[in-house]
Write a protein that holds these residues in place. Structure first.
Motif, mmCIF file in Angstrom:
data_model
loop_
_atom_site.group_PDB
_atom_site.id
_atom_site.type_symbol
_atom_site.label_atom_id
_atom_site.label_comp_id
_atom_site.label_asym_id
_atom_site.label_seq_id
_atom_site.Cartn_x
_atom_site.Cartn_y
_atom_site.Cartn_z
ATOM 1 N N GLY A 108 0.831 -1.200 0.000
ATOM 2 C CA GLY A 108 0.000 0.000 0.000
ATOM 3 C C GLY A 108 0.864 1.248 0.000
ATOM 4 O O GLY A 108 1.654 1.480 -0.922
ATOM 5 N N GLU A 109 0.744 2.050 1.065
ATOM 6 C CA GLU A 109 1.540 3.272 1.174
ATOM 7 C C GLU A 109 2.865 3.047 1.884
ATOM 8 O O GLU A 109 3.640 3.980 2.064
ATOM 9 C CB GLU A 109 0.736 4.348 1.924
ATOM 10 N N ARG A 110 3.122 1.821 2.291
ATOM 11 C CA ARG A 110 4.377 1.517 2.970
ATOM 12 C C ARG A 110 5.316 0.783 2.025
ATOM 13 O O ARG A 110 4.917 -0.149 1.335
ATOM 14 C CB ARG A 110 4.123 0.673 4.215
ATOM 15 N N PRO A 111 6.587 1.193 2.016
ATOM 16 C CA PRO A 111 7.542 0.537 1.105
ATOM 17 C C PRO A 111 7.964 -0.820 1.631
ATOM 18 O O PRO A 111 7.856 -1.114 2.828
ATOM 19 C CB PRO A 111 8.726 1.510 1.092
ATOM 20 N N ALA A 112 8.446 -1.655 0.728
ATOM 21 C CA ALA A 112 9.111 -2.890 1.141
ATOM 22 C C ALA A 112 10.461 -2.521 1.745
ATOM 23 O O ALA A 112 11.086 -1.532 1.345
ATOM 24 C CB ALA A 112 9.290 -3.814 -0.057
ATOM 25 N N VAL A 113 10.922 -3.315 2.697
ATOM 26 C CA VAL A 113 12.193 -3.038 3.377
ATOM 27 C C VAL A 113 13.120 -4.227 3.191
ATOM 28 O O VAL A 113 12.740 -5.369 3.455
ATOM 29 C CB VAL A 113 11.990 -2.749 4.872
ATOM 30 N N LYS B 67 11.142 3.163 -7.066
ATOM 31 C CA LYS B 67 11.730 4.310 -6.380
ATOM 32 C C LYS B 67 12.356 3.801 -5.087
ATOM 33 O O LYS B 67 11.703 3.122 -4.302
ATOM 34 C CB LYS B 67 10.668 5.360 -6.076
ATOM 35 N N VAL B 68 13.640 4.139 -4.876
ATOM 36 C CA VAL B 68 14.418 3.527 -3.797
ATOM 37 C C VAL B 68 14.968 4.589 -2.852
ATOM 38 O O VAL B 68 15.409 5.655 -3.290
ATOM 39 C CB VAL B 68 15.582 2.688 -4.381
ATOM 40 N N VAL B 69 14.918 4.294 -1.550
ATOM 41 C CA VAL B 69 15.595 5.087 -0.516
ATOM 42 C C VAL B 69 16.620 4.183 0.150
ATOM 43 O O VAL B 69 16.323 3.025 0.469
ATOM 44 C CB VAL B 69 14.602 5.638 0.527
ATOM 45 N N LEU B 70 17.833 4.708 0.359
ATOM 46 C CA LEU B 70 18.912 3.938 0.975
ATOM 47 C C LEU B 70 19.154 4.425 2.399
ATOM 48 O O LEU B 70 19.159 5.633 2.662
ATOM 49 C CB LEU B 70 20.201 4.080 0.165
ATOM 50 N N GLY B 71 19.360 3.482 3.314
ATOM 51 C CA GLY B 71 19.678 3.824 4.697
ATOM 52 C C GLY B 71 21.085 3.391 5.046
ATOM 53 O O GLY B 71 21.410 2.201 4.993
ATOM 54 N N ALA B 72 21.946 4.353 5.388
ATOM 55 C CA ALA B 72 23.354 4.060 5.714
ATOM 56 C C ALA B 72 23.473 3.783 7.207
ATOM 57 O O ALA B 72 23.962 4.609 7.980
ATOM 58 C CB ALA B 72 24.252 5.219 5.294
ATOM 59 N N ALA B 73 23.035 2.588 7.631
ATOM 60 C CA ALA B 73 23.026 2.243 9.056
ATOM 61 C C ALA B 73 24.335 1.635 9.529
ATOM 62 O O ALA B 73 24.433 1.246 10.691
ATOM 63 C CB ALA B 73 21.868 1.286 9.350
ATOM 64 N N ASP C 117 9.107 2.851 -3.210
ATOM 65 C CA ASP C 117 8.695 1.452 -3.332
ATOM 66 C C ASP C 117 9.514 0.542 -2.424
ATOM 67 O O ASP C 117 8.992 -0.437 -1.881
ATOM 68 C CB ASP C 117 8.839 0.991 -4.789
ATOM 69 N N VAL C 118 10.813 0.860 -2.296
ATOM 70 C CA VAL C 118 11.719 -0.003 -1.540
ATOM 71 C C VAL C 118 12.656 0.848 -0.697
ATOM 72 O O VAL C 118 13.143 1.887 -1.163
ATOM 73 C CB VAL C 118 12.555 -0.921 -2.467
ATOM 74 N N VAL C 119 12.914 0.408 0.528
ATOM 75 C CA VAL C 119 13.951 0.989 1.377
ATOM 76 C C VAL C 119 14.985 -0.105 1.620
ATOM 77 O O VAL C 119 14.645 -1.189 2.104
ATOM 78 C CB VAL C 119 13.392 1.493 2.720
ATOM 79 N N ILE C 120 16.251 0.176 1.265
ATOM 80 C CA ILE C 120 17.335 -0.784 1.472
ATOM 81 C C ILE C 120 18.232 -0.247 2.581
ATOM 82 O O ILE C 120 18.745 0.872 2.484
ATOM 83 C CB ILE C 120 18.162 -1.003 0.192
ATOM 84 N N VAL C 121 18.411 -1.041 3.629
ATOM 85 C CA VAL C 121 19.196 -0.614 4.795
ATOM 86 C C VAL C 121 20.490 -1.416 4.852
ATOM 87 O O VAL C 121 20.465 -2.646 4.957
ATOM 88 C CB VAL C 121 18.390 -0.793 6.096
#
Length: 392
Positions: free
Chosen positions: A189-194, A222-228, A276-280
């Motif tokens: 839905g409105e939440r991206p896959a992680v 559409k991707v967001v990256l998390g530098a954890a 769409d996706v958040v990659i951590v």
């Protein structure tokens, strides 16, 4: 007498006047007075159609041209060009030739042995040694040799084509052609896959995170990256570079900061930006298993306050062979691994590591790195892989 005195008085007056003139003459030093200064001449008035001469003063204020003030030159801001990666479909087919060059020893060696007219115990020992040398592992090797021996007895005589078919079928069985290798990257839905990326530092974990972003963006996500991985400043900078190249936003925190906080912010940013996706990308320290377990467990729990962790990808360096298996087992005990990304498969790695790692962990290899290029990460295709091993 009076006349005489009057003459003397006149003589005295004349003498005094003469003395005063001489005094004034000697005081001037003989210098002449400066000549009078002539007033400046007015500039000539130019005739009609003639430009005024240089240095001429324009008396008409309306026609006087005042140069504009000079502005400081601002440095030009160079905006990096956004690259458009190719889609994931067909990537492994395009990289098949590179894979075949590095893995042909395993396939051709087995084919030569199976194509012999007579397969005695020594030949089967050679087949077993070839498989173990290729990092297939002792357990899978014994199962594979036993199955091959049974099928050869049933088949009887073998042509090279029949031997190739036999070996191809057995390799596909051991690799698990029927395993589900789908990357779970569909938004909810409105939440991206992680996607949570884990692995030891030095295995190519951060690079794989950046390359995976390219794979997904090439497929239209559409991707967001998390530098954890906040314990290595270079990791955040490296991930920033990957993100800038493909237009993926990167969420990062202070060096040495809380990795779970960065992961939480990345997911929040993904929700806000309708990604769409958040990659951590997580830290890969293995100083103590307890510390690693606490850290990764906290990251996952914090993420799940905002979204679901759909994939936990373990990045393994294929060149480490069986040594990488111990690392894999540690991470498998820490988090619920859903897939494996096997890097550096094009170098000195042995292709059999795919069989052994899947057998040990019970999870499929979903991605393979087949080079140093930005688009050399591909979804794993067992049939393409086996055909590359055996050659045409």
């Amino acid at each position: 007498m009076e006349a005489y005195l009057g003459i003397i008085a006149i003589i005295v007056v004349v003498a005094l006047l003469a003395a005063g003139g001489m005094f004034l003459l000697f005081r001037g030093g003989g210098k002449s007075a400066p000549p009078p200064v002539a007033p400046p001449e007015a500039p000539p008035i130019p005739e009609e159609g003639q430009a005024p001469s240089r240095g001429a003063v324009q008396e008409d204020a309306a026609t006087t041209t005042v140069p504009p003030p000079t502005r400081p030159v601002e440095p030009e801001i160079v905006v990096p060009k956004i690259e458009i990666p190719p889609p994931s479909a067909g990537r492994m087919v395009r990289l098949r030739a590179r894979l075949a060059r590095s893995q042909s020893t395993l396939g051709k060696g087995l084919l030569d042995l199976l194509s012999r007219d007579r397969l005695d115990d020594d030949t089967w020992d050679e087949i077993e040694e070839t498989l173990i040398t290729a990092d297939v592992g002792v357990g899978p090797t014994r199962a594979m040799v036993e199955e091959l021996r049974t099928r050869v007895k049933v088949l009887g005589s073998r042509t090279p084509e029949e031997a190739r078919t036999l070996l191809r079928e057995e390799l596909l069985t051991q690799i698990g052609a029927d395993m589900d290798r789908t990357l779970n990257v569909k938004p909810h839905g409105e939440r991206p896959a992680v996607v949570l990326v884990v692995g030891v530092n030095g295995t190519g974990k951060t690079t794989t995170t950046g390359k995976l972003a390219r794979v997904l963006i090439g497929d239209g996500s559409k991707v967001v990256l998390g530098a954890a991985d906040t314990f290595r400043a270079a990791a955040a900078d490296q991930l920033q570079t990957w993100g800038d190249r493909v237009g993926a936003q990167v969420v990062r925190g202070p060096e040495g900061g809380d990795p779970a906080s960065v992961a939480f912010d990345a997911v929040a940013e993904g929700i806000q930006e309708k990604a769409d996706v958040v990659i951590v990308d997580t830290a890969g320290r293995l100083h103590t298993k307890t510390g690693l377990m606490d850290e990764l467990g906290k990251v996952k729990r914090v993420i799940e306050k905002r979204a679901t962790v759909d994939e936990v990808l373990l990045v393994l360096d294929a060149t480490t062979g069986q040594n990488g298996m111990r690392q894999a087992q540690v991470f498998a005990e820490v988090v619920n691994i859903t897939g494996i990304a096997l890097t550096k498969l094009d170098g000195t790695a042995k292709g059999g590591i795919i069989i052994s790692v899947q057998r040990e962990l019970g999870v499929p290899v979903k991605l393979v790195g087949l080079g140093e290029g930005p688009d050399d990460l591909a979804p794993f295709d067992p049939e393409v892989f086996v055909d590359a091993l055996l050659g045409d």
